[in-house]
Design an enzyme around this catalytic site. Sequence first.
Site, short mmCIF file in Angstrom:
data_model
loop_
_atom_site.label_atom_id
_atom_site.label_comp_id
_atom_site.label_asym_id
_atom_site.label_seq_id
_atom_site.Cartn_x
_atom_site.Cartn_y
_atom_site.Cartn_z
N SER A 77 0.77 -1.28 -0.02
CA SER A 77 -0.04 0.01 -0.08
C SER A 77 0.87 1.16 0.00
O SER A 77 0.42 2.30 -0.31
CB SER A 77 -0.84 0.17 1.17
OG SER A 77 -1.93 -0.89 1.06
N LYS A 80 0.26 3.41 -2.97
CA LYS A 80 -0.61 4.37 -3.31
C LYS A 80 -0.44 5.97 -3.09
O LYS A 80 -1.06 6.67 -3.61
CB LYS A 80 -1.83 3.97 -2.03
CG LYS A 80 -2.44 2.59 -2.13
CD LYS A 80 -3.29 2.36 -1.21
CE LYS A 80 -4.16 0.93 -1.32
NZ LYS A 80 -4.12 0.06 -0.41
N TYR A 256 -3.99 3.46 7.74
CA TYR A 256 -5.35 2.77 7.80
C TYR A 256 -6.21 3.22 9.40
O TYR A 256 -5.96 4.58 9.57
CB TYR A 256 -5.27 1.40 7.64
CG TYR A 256 -4.57 0.93 6.75
CD1 TYR A 256 -5.09 1.09 5.34
CD2 TYR A 256 -3.06 0.52 6.94
CE1 TYR A 256 -4.35 0.92 4.31
CE2 TYR A 256 -2.46 0.19 5.62
CZ TYR A 256 -2.98 0.37 4.44
OH TYR A 256 -2.23 0.04 3.41
N VAL A 274 1.14 -3.99 4.05
CA VAL A 274 1.03 -4.99 4.68
C VAL A 274 2.35 -5.79 4.52
O VAL A 274 2.42 -7.02 5.43
CB VAL A 274 -0.10 -6.03 4.23
CG1 VAL A 274 -1.55 -5.67 4.66
CG2 VAL A 274 -0.27 -6.18 2.71
#
Length: 330
Positions: A77, A80, A256, A274
């Site tokens: 991630s 992103k 998150y 992750v």
Amino acid sequence: MVQGIKKEDKDQIQYPRMDCVDEWVRHYRSYATEGRCASYIPALGKADPSQLGICIVGPKGSVIKSGDWQVPFTLQSISKVISFIAACISRGIPYVLDRVDVEPTGDAFNSIIRLEMHKPGKPFNPMINAGAITIASLLPGESSRAKLEFVYELIEKMIGKRPRINEEVFQSEWKTAHRNRALAYYLKETGFLESEVEEALEVYLKLCSIEVNTEDIALIGMILASDGYHPIQKEQVFPKNVARLTKALMLTCGMYNASGKFAAFVGVPAKSGVSGGILTLVPPGIKRELPFQDGCGIGIYGPAIDEYGNSLTGVMLLKHIAKEWDLSIF
Ligand code: DON
């Protein structure tokens, strides 16, 4: 020493205390048993959960490296952040924000629930899967290859080498991306996805599968800290307003549903993945103890993750460093 630094710059570099960082890494590594490696993507489950490494890069090229800083891992991630920057460069901020919002969700990274609950189903932010898959579809080019090439070139400008995909991780993700497929089909139906579903997924998952080490992501963090300017290459890689927007999103949504805790107890923009990586940065010019007065980028790798999907020992180490060096931006 970071690639590309000139001899005259080297002479001015002040090396901060390194021995204490080694000691902190050794200490927090022992907590890895409290987390576990991500296994929903089978290839990630093969990582050694006891590893912990850090690299800190300052804008004049000074570097601190400790522990397993050199171990390769996939961006997951963290990609992103990079795809969002790439979309803003190519499409402009207003176009991108018409299709993806900038609000935190407090939900898990792959949550599907809010897409249908809040009409018209616009993804809440680019740091969760729904937002990042939409961003992948907005990248320039008529094929996944062209879209990926645009992002690879941006990464190459930042880290000085062409990114490499970990094929095993990509294949593993591609075969198990059921929830991401569900998100993408939903986004296609609501009109937010600009490309075909499979194209957006291939781009999104290949970007997640780019292999890096902590020095690579520390360099990206350092460029973000410098508002898009690469102080070693002396080049504005992306505009200041894109850097500022990206950092705000990292602070509010980058960890998150633990983003609030991270802002409260570490206090700097960050983005996790992750696989156990965390890209974080400290902007220049704030009162602080040591060692990087001009700001810095920090790359972390610790594959044992916590219940939110963030590196467990990495977050512990960052909390400790933030306290010792007074890093919080608040
Ligand atoms: O979408 C996925 O499942 C991954 N390729 C990216 C996940 C990720 O890193 C989110 N988590 N922390």
